[in-house]
Motif scaffolding. Sequence first.
Motif, short mmCIF file in Angstrom:
data_model
loop_
_atom_site.label_atom_id
_atom_site.label_comp_id
_atom_site.label_asym_id
_atom_site.label_seq_id
_atom_site.Cartn_x
_atom_site.Cartn_y
_atom_site.Cartn_z
N ASN A 33 0.80 -1.43 0.16
CA ASN A 33 -0.26 0.07 0.02
C ASN A 33 0.72 1.28 -0.06
OD1 ASN A 33 -2.40 -1.32 -0.01
ND2 ASN A 33 -2.61 -1.31 2.27
N ARG A 34 2.09 1.25 0.79
CA ARG A 34 2.82 2.27 0.82
C ARG A 34 3.42 2.69 -0.57
NH1 ARG A 34 6.44 2.56 6.20
NH2 ARG A 34 4.75 2.65 8.00
N GLU B 148 2.52 1.66 -3.69
CA GLU B 148 1.32 2.21 -4.37
C GLU B 148 1.01 3.59 -4.18
OE1 GLU B 148 -1.07 -1.67 -5.47
OE2 GLU B 148 -1.92 -0.58 -3.51
N ASP B 149 0.93 4.08 -2.81
CA ASP B 149 0.77 5.48 -2.47
C ASP B 149 1.81 6.25 -3.11
OD1 ASP B 149 -1.58 4.74 -1.09
OD2 ASP B 149 -0.53 5.02 0.72
N HIS C 288 1.58 6.62 -6.94
CA HIS C 288 0.47 7.55 -7.37
C HIS C 288 0.91 8.84 -7.25
CE1 HIS C 288 -3.69 8.78 -7.89
NE2 HIS C 288 -3.72 9.40 -7.03
N VAL C 289 1.47 9.33 -5.92
CA VAL C 289 1.79 10.66 -5.60
C VAL C 289 2.99 11.09 -6.78
CG1 VAL C 289 2.44 12.54 -3.98
CG2 VAL C 289 0.97 10.78 -3.43
N VAL D 286 5.75 10.70 2.45
CA VAL D 286 5.32 10.52 1.14
C VAL D 286 5.74 12.01 0.43
CG1 VAL D 286 3.55 10.38 -0.70
CG2 VAL D 286 3.48 8.93 1.14
#
Length: 76
Positions: free
Chosen positions: A16-17, A19-20, A23-24, A65
């Motif tokens: 999940n990290r 992918e985050d 995405h950003v 992030v």
Amino acid sequence: MSTVEIEFCLPCGYLNRAEDVQHVILESLGETIDEITLVPGDNGVFTVTVDQQKVFDIADDDYNVDQIVRDVRNNT
């Protein structure tokens, strides 16, 4: 244009990290990135490299992030 690789520990639940972060980075820098890949790993790994230069390693840095994206931007 640059290539970004995000290697993450799958057993640690870092997908999940990863992918985050992906995405950003794509939202913020997509037009300056040729390729961004997710690479499953193990043993607690979570690194981000730009053109084979490591810009983030969870073993050395706090997970943030926004800071990761700034580091990627500074190396593209």
